[in-house]
Write a protein that holds these residues in place. Sequence first.
Motif, PDB file in Angstrom:
ATOM      1  N   TYR A 389     103.956   0.049  16.912  1.00  0.00           N
ATOM      2  CA  TYR A 389     104.003   1.256  17.730  1.00  0.00           C
ATOM      3  C   TYR A 389     102.633   1.923  17.787  1.00  0.00           C
ATOM      4  CZ  TYR A 389     104.737   6.231  18.733  1.00  0.00           C
ATOM      5  OH  TYR A 389     104.648   7.496  19.240  1.00  0.00           O
ATOM      6  N   SER A 390     101.979   2.041  16.640  1.00  0.00           N
ATOM      7  CA  SER A 390     100.670   2.702  16.588  1.00  0.00           C
ATOM      8  C   SER A 390      99.643   1.963  17.425  1.00  0.00           C
ATOM      9  CB  SER A 390     100.188   2.796  15.129  1.00  0.00           C
ATOM     10  OG  SER A 390     101.093   3.569  14.356  1.00  0.00           O
ATOM     11  N   ASN A 391      99.668   0.641  17.381  1.00  0.00           N
ATOM     12  CA  ASN A 391      98.715  -0.140  18.183  1.00  0.00           C
ATOM     13  C   ASN A 391      98.884   0.123  19.668  1.00  0.00           C
ATOM     14  OD1 ASN A 391      97.511  -1.354  15.960  1.00  0.00           O
ATOM     15  ND2 ASN A 391      98.901  -3.113  15.980  1.00  0.00           N
ATOM     16  N   GLU A 392     100.145   0.138  20.132  1.00  0.00           N
ATOM     17  CA  GLU A 392     100.377   0.321  21.561  1.00  0.00           C
ATOM     18  C   GLU A 392     100.163   1.765  21.988  1.00  0.00           C
ATOM     19  OE1 GLU A 392     103.756  -0.538  25.029  1.00  0.00           O
ATOM     20  OE2 GLU A 392     103.976  -1.406  23.019  1.00  0.00           O
ATOM     21  N   ILE A 393     100.624   2.712  21.172  1.00  0.00           N
ATOM     22  CA  ILE A 393     100.511   4.118  21.573  1.00  0.00           C
ATOM     23  C   ILE A 393      99.061   4.568  21.563  1.00  0.00           C
ATOM     24  CG2 ILE A 393     100.651   5.417  19.395  1.00  0.00           C
ATOM     25  CD1 ILE A 393     102.768   6.033  22.547  1.00  0.00           C
ATOM     26  N   CYS A 394      98.249   4.018  20.664  1.00  0.00           N
ATOM     27  CA  CYS A 394      96.828   4.385  20.639  1.00  0.00           C
ATOM     28  C   CYS A 394      96.113   3.893  21.895  1.00  0.00           C
ATOM     29  CB  CYS A 394      96.149   3.826  19.386  1.00  0.00           C
ATOM     30  SG  CYS A 394      96.562   4.739  17.872  1.00  0.00           S
ATOM     31  N   GLN A 395      96.520   2.724  22.375  1.00  0.00           N
ATOM     32  CA  GLN A 395      95.937   2.235  23.628  1.00  0.00           C
ATOM     33  C   GLN A 395      96.290   3.160  24.783  1.00  0.00           C
ATOM     34  OE1 GLN A 395      96.953  -1.860  24.303  1.00  0.00           O
ATOM     35  NE2 GLN A 395      96.270  -2.502  22.270  1.00  0.00           N
ATOM     36  N   LEU A 396      97.537   3.674  24.797  1.00  0.00           N
ATOM     37  CA  LEU A 396      97.951   4.593  25.851  1.00  0.00           C
ATOM     38  C   LEU A 396      97.189   5.908  25.755  1.00  0.00           C
ATOM     39  CD1 LEU A 396      99.779   5.453  28.170  1.00  0.00           C
ATOM     40  CD2 LEU A 396     101.552   6.010  26.489  1.00  0.00           C
ATOM     41  N   ILE A 397      97.074   6.452  24.553  1.00  0.00           N
ATOM     42  CA  ILE A 397      96.372   7.731  24.373  1.00  0.00           C
ATOM     43  C   ILE A 397      94.891   7.574  24.707  1.00  0.00           C
ATOM     44  CG2 ILE A 397      95.717   9.493  22.690  1.00  0.00           C
ATOM     45  CD1 ILE A 397      98.360   8.894  21.232  1.00  0.00           C
ATOM     46  N   ALA A 398      94.323   6.424  24.393  1.00  0.00           N
ATOM     47  CA  ALA A 398      92.900   6.185  24.692  1.00  0.00           C
ATOM     48  C   ALA A 398      92.614   6.215  26.183  1.00  0.00           C
ATOM     49  CB  ALA A 398      92.463   4.849  24.102  1.00  0.00           C
TER      50      ALA A 398
END
Length: 593
Positions: A389-398
């Motif tokens: 989850y953290s890997n994907e959500i960080c890409q979205l927030i970036a």
Amino acid sequence: MAFPQHFLDELVSRSDILDVVSSYVALTKKGSNYFGLCPFHNEKTGSFSVAPDKQMYHCFGCGNGGGVFKFIMEIENLSFPDAVRFLAKRANMDVPEDTASREEGRRRQRVLALNKDAARWYYQNLSRPEGAAAAEYLNRRRIRRKTAMDFGLGASLDSWDSLLTAMLEKGYTKSELLAAGLVVQNQKGRLYDKFRNRLMFPVLDVRGDVVAFGGRVLDKSEPKYMNTTETIVYSKRRNLYGIHLAKKTKRPNIILCEGNIDVITLHQAGFDNAVASMGTALTVEQTRLLSRYTKELVLCYDNDSAGQMATQKNIDLLKNSEFTVRVLQLPRRLADGEYVKQDVDDYIKFQGPAAFASLLSGSAKQLDYRMDAVAAKYDLTEQDGKIAYSNEICQLIASIPNAVEREVYAGRAAEKAGISQEAVLLEVNRLRGRKRGQEKRALQKEALNVRALHQPRAQALRYTDEPSAAAEEGVVHLLLADPSLARRCGGLREEDFSAPWLGKVYRLLLEAQREGRTATLDSLSGSCAPEEIGRLAEVMQRPASMARAEKAMDDYIRVIERAAEKRRESADPLRAAVERSKEKKGYGGKRND
């Protein structure tokens, strides 16, 4: 058709481009020009300009440009003759028509009249015994008779040729019925009704003309839904079901639904801002249409996997647009101990308009929707789920451009995953640093793709001799800016141009000068393709010093003539050698003494 030049000149003089464009685009004056958001591609920063002194428009983002005729052709999806008629009606001018043009216009009007009579016939069937099945279907769906009348709902009969017979009796021809897509011809040449035993949905354009039909089966036959194919009056990509009513709404947004029934149900419940995109996939052309009436869209599709996919696809299409996009997620309905999918029609039916209004007021921004969609994919009670989850959500927030928003959403993501906000921001910043170069290249590629989409270059616009073509554009530019410079063109011929389309424009400009006419982009529109006018608009945007225009013209002509001579030498070396020999000798073979 070839309209009389005096008529076109008069029409242009009565159709100020600033006045025309302002009815479609909100413009702000900056210097001598006006700027706004381009109606031909999605953008958030206005790169669309209108130059009143030149009577032209140009978008620095997608490259679309031209005069008032070209603008109407693009924005209204019209041919040049139809754009002339459109502007003439606006200016209260009578159009001198030739035979071919009158016939084309007559065919369009006949198809529109036929569609209107067919819609009236379908509607009347609801009150006849033969249309009882469709009337009963409307009752089951709780669609009131007034609503059915507002949308022109009707019934096609369970017969092979009921509509065909009725319209022939009204004086329409078989070819007109075929052109409207209301009948089908089999291999043996027999005609029969396309829509049979169906609930009928007339499709009206923004002007209120019936341009097409949709039909839903009343039994279990296939296909469940059937629609009019492309015709001379209908393009699926450029129309929205219900737009003729939704454009009048006082609400601040427009709701995009999945189907016709959803639109009808919402309008009946008081939400007169609902439309459907003739299927689940929104098109660029439809977004241009919507931009005339709103700057906020609410996506409201079914809560099944297909609806979620459609929502995500439309978010991707709209993410760089000028629209504020919200997503209305319909909750699943509890039935027999299980939660099942429901559409807008179900929700209004079971929960009522007030409940839908509450959902509408709380509809999530597209980023909130995407954040929730990512979280729903993982088990956040497990370590592996948290990491994924953290890997994907960080890409979205970036991908969020605003630093404050990144920090806010990083805090939400950290709380949901049970990790520190600092860790999330650290990963977000690392991703942004790594992707900065990739984003720059992607934006450059996107700009090129947008230009290729909205300013298509035909083969004729692909230059084979760039230096000569640059000079040829220079000649055309100067002639458009100052027609009196034609006196310096001397022996420069159309065939000397390496780009045939520029040679054609050069010839047209010289003809206008000889006839005492002022040539403009609009006066060229009837003889040039839209992409050629767009390219000329781009050329006209370039700065030109008229103080040294005569020397510039001489220089351009010299470049063109030298390049033309080289091409002739390359094509026929022997002939070129003979010509060079003649330059050294007197004609007839005698040497010049």
